[in-house]
Write an enzyme that holds these catalytic residues in place. Structure first.
Site, PDB file in Angstrom:
ATOM      1  N   GLU A 320      13.173  59.771  36.210  1.00  0.00           N
ATOM      2  CA  GLU A 320      11.940  60.122  36.911  1.00  0.00           C
ATOM      3  C   GLU A 320      11.891  61.620  37.182  1.00  0.00           C
ATOM      4  O   GLU A 320      10.805  62.211  37.245  1.00  0.00           O
ATOM      5  CB  GLU A 320      11.818  59.332  38.219  1.00  0.00           C
ATOM      6  CG  GLU A 320      10.426  59.391  38.837  1.00  0.00           C
ATOM      7  CD  GLU A 320      10.242  58.390  39.971  1.00  0.00           C
ATOM      8  OE1 GLU A 320       9.727  57.291  39.719  1.00  0.00           O
ATOM      9  OE2 GLU A 320      10.638  58.720  41.113  1.00  0.00           O
ATOM     10  N   HIS A 349      33.091  44.385  25.866  1.00  0.00           N
ATOM     11  CA  HIS A 349      32.767  43.112  25.227  1.00  0.00           C
ATOM     12  C   HIS A 349      31.263  42.992  25.005  1.00  0.00           C
ATOM     13  O   HIS A 349      30.751  41.884  24.790  1.00  0.00           O
ATOM     14  CB  HIS A 349      33.272  41.960  26.097  1.00  0.00           C
ATOM     15  CG  HIS A 349      34.760  41.961  26.253  1.00  0.00           C
ATOM     16  ND1 HIS A 349      35.602  41.255  25.415  1.00  0.00           N
ATOM     17  CD2 HIS A 349      35.567  42.618  27.126  1.00  0.00           C
ATOM     18  CE1 HIS A 349      36.854  41.451  25.773  1.00  0.00           C
ATOM     19  NE2 HIS A 349      36.865  42.281  26.813  1.00  0.00           N
ATOM     20  N   LYS A 453       0.127  53.332  38.491  1.00  0.00           N
ATOM     21  CA  LYS A 453      -0.479  52.697  39.659  1.00  0.00           C
ATOM     22  C   LYS A 453      -2.000  52.655  39.527  1.00  0.00           C
ATOM     23  O   LYS A 453      -2.643  51.651  39.863  1.00  0.00           O
ATOM     24  CB  LYS A 453      -0.091  53.450  40.925  1.00  0.00           C
ATOM     25  CG  LYS A 453       1.382  53.312  41.308  1.00  0.00           C
ATOM     26  CD  LYS A 453       1.688  54.114  42.564  1.00  0.00           C
ATOM     27  CE  LYS A 453       3.139  53.985  42.957  1.00  0.00           C
ATOM     28  NZ  LYS A 453       3.466  54.782  44.164  1.00  0.00           N
TER      29      LYS A 453
END
Length: 527
Positions: A320, A349, A453
């Site tokens: 950000e 793994h 937004k």
């Protein structure tokens, strides 16, 4: 003496004050790299000095950037800000002590035993990381989080809390008070308290900006307490403000040690001698690895279970801050560094296979904790503990990657405690600031977040038009294309279709779907 050992010693940064080592010898920079970058690094030091002195370091929002003052209020540019910081820390400690002593208690109970933190982004990621890294069976309040606007996720948390809701303190964190995800979490929590016959205000605390919507709601509702957020502290750098300190103190974490660790690291990372400044080294390695253009990903591999959430915290802090379209001159640069990670040796793994043998589009940051556990460890083989295996896997993975020309750097800390967590937080905050200065961007705003937004608000406005049209013609079926035309948004047919799918997937919304010859030609109506 081997060349590798000579290089290791030459470029090792020893920070005994913080119990930390930074090894960058596994990065393949040339010996003239530091000399070449030194003028730019000195300019970055100048920019950081100006920032800490109160200059407008966030020009897009005309704001100072003051998260370093949180650990040393004496650095604040005026006495008023310093007093506010000191008062906030004192208030956090006093309130937490009153909660722990039962002086502030839920109605009819001896004290609070659970903590529900409601926030999103920087108002959740920092507190979650600290809680997971430093919490345990001895927590004074067991923490839970609403960190999204997912109803099922909130139901899951509430089910885990169960009857203990009557002993649950709720901390709502939002600077503006208008962040929809946090607002929704607060509404859902309040509904759960109401359903249990509990008065929400007797359990609620706000951390917010003065005069915000949340602040006004807390005052009007007579909530237990309010704590400040300031416009000169961004969400992703707010963990050493009340945003992170209040949940940590309530959980029982030593916030004095956390702040002290951050302060010690701040002092180290003010050094203008680049090779002895750990944050400068990190920033320069990021610049080297990515050509200052984000050309490689940053893989964070902490070899410690308690640091599992560190990479998630760093994703926001770094991505950000660094992920910007424009530089400070307004030129399109599309900067950024992608960050991902899990934990060692689990990663061995999982995706270490690709790291070693797949596309070489990354550099690794190993994080090593020397102390395995407080006290004696069990030997799982003669002379070997589980922690020895973990350390061996770290060293082995470094060697395996290096053998294939894959670059890495290593951060080593002596032990994992509140002070070292504060150190890591401060280290990366400063590294982000230095890197931003090196590439000439504003690390302290987030216009892309606001764009998302606004787009979400437009989708919800379109949903309201769809619902109004369906409700006005009950029983009448529409395809997405027909409904988009009916509400005057044919250009948004795909969005209309996806809204209709979501509505039809939730029976309480009373929208029925009849599949067509293809799903895109399905018909929808109000039930």
């Amino acid at each position: 003496m081997s060349a590798n050992w000579e290089r290791y010693q030459k470029y090792l940064c020893d920070c005994p004050e913080a119990g930390m080592l930074i090894d960058v010898s596994g990065m393949a920079f040339n010996d003239d790299f530091f000399a070449t970058m030194e003028p730019a690094m000195q300019e970055a030091f100048n920019a950081m000095t100006a920032l800490e002195s109160g200059a407008i370091a966030n020009p897009d929002e005309n704001r100072m950037v003051g998260h370093y003052w949180l650990r040393n209020p004496g650095l604040a540019p005026d006495s008023g800000i310093a007093a506010e910081i000191e008062f906030s820390v004192r208030a956090v400690k006093e309130f937490s002590a009153a909660i722990h002593a039962g002086e502030i208690a839920p109605p009819g109970r001896s004290g609070f035993t659970r903590l529900l933190v409601i926030g999103i982004g920087g108002s959740a990621l920092g507190p979650q990381f600290v809680a997971d890294a430093l919490g345990g069976a001895s927590d004074r309040l067991k923490p839970y989080f609403f960190d999204n606007t997912d109803p099922d996720g909130m139901d899951k948390v509430l089910a885990e809390i169960g009857p203990a809701l009557a002993e649950t303190l709720v901390v709502v964190i939002s600077k503006s008070g208008g962040t929809k995800e946090t607002r929704n979490g607060m509404v859902e929590a309040q509904a759960a308290f109401d359903a249990a016959g509990l008065e929400f205000a007797k359990y609620a605390v706000a951390v917010t900006g003065a005069g915000s919507e949340l602040d006004k709601a807390a005052v009007a509702g007579g909530w237990l307490a309010r704590f400040p957020m300031w416009d000169w502290v961004g969400g992703r750098t707010s963990v050493t403000s009340a945003v992170g300190l209040l949940p940590a103190a309530l959980q029982g974490i030593d916030i004095d040690a956390l702040l002290k660790g951050a302060q010690v690291c701040d002092e180290l990372t003010r050094r203008r001698e680049t090779r002895s400044n750990p944050a400068a080294l990190l920033a320069l390695m990021w610049h080297y690895a990515t050509n200052g253009r984000g050309e490689k990903d940053m893989v964070v591999l902490p070899y410690k279970d308690r640091l599992l959430l560190f990479s998630r915290y760093l994703q926001q802090l770094i991505m950000e801050s660094i992920g910007k379209e424009l530089d400070l001159t307004g030129t399109v640069v599309n900067q950024g560094i992608s960050v991902y990670g899990n934990k060692g040796a689990t990663d061995q793994h999982a995706y270490v296979q690709q790291l070693r043998e797949g596309i070489n589009n990354f550099f690794v940051t190993f994080i090593e904790v020397l102390q395995d556990r407080p006290g004696k460890s069990l030997e799982v083989e003669p002379g070997v503990t589980s922690g020895d295996y973990l350390a061996g896997f770290l060293q082995g993975t470094r060697k395996a990657l290096a053998g294939k020309g894959r670059e890495s750097l290593t951060i080593t800390i002596e032990r994992l405690d509140a002070a070292s967590i504060g150190t890591l937080i401060a280290l990366y905050e400063r590294a982000v600031g230095f890197y931003a200065a090196l590439v000439g961007i504003n690390a302290y705003h987030q216009p892309g977040v606001e764009a998302g937004k606004k787009a979400a608000t437009a989708v919800l406005a379109l949903q309201a038009k769809i619902m109004a049209r369906l409700s006005s013609q009950p029983g009448v079926e529409f395809t997405a294309l027909e409904l988009a035309g009916a509400v005057g948004d044919e250009g948004e047919t795909e969005t209309v279709f996806r809204i209709l799918l979501h509505l039809a997937g939730n029976p309480d919304r009373r929208v029925l779907m009849a599949r067509g010859a293809t799903i895109a030609t399905s018909r929808f109506k109000s039930a």
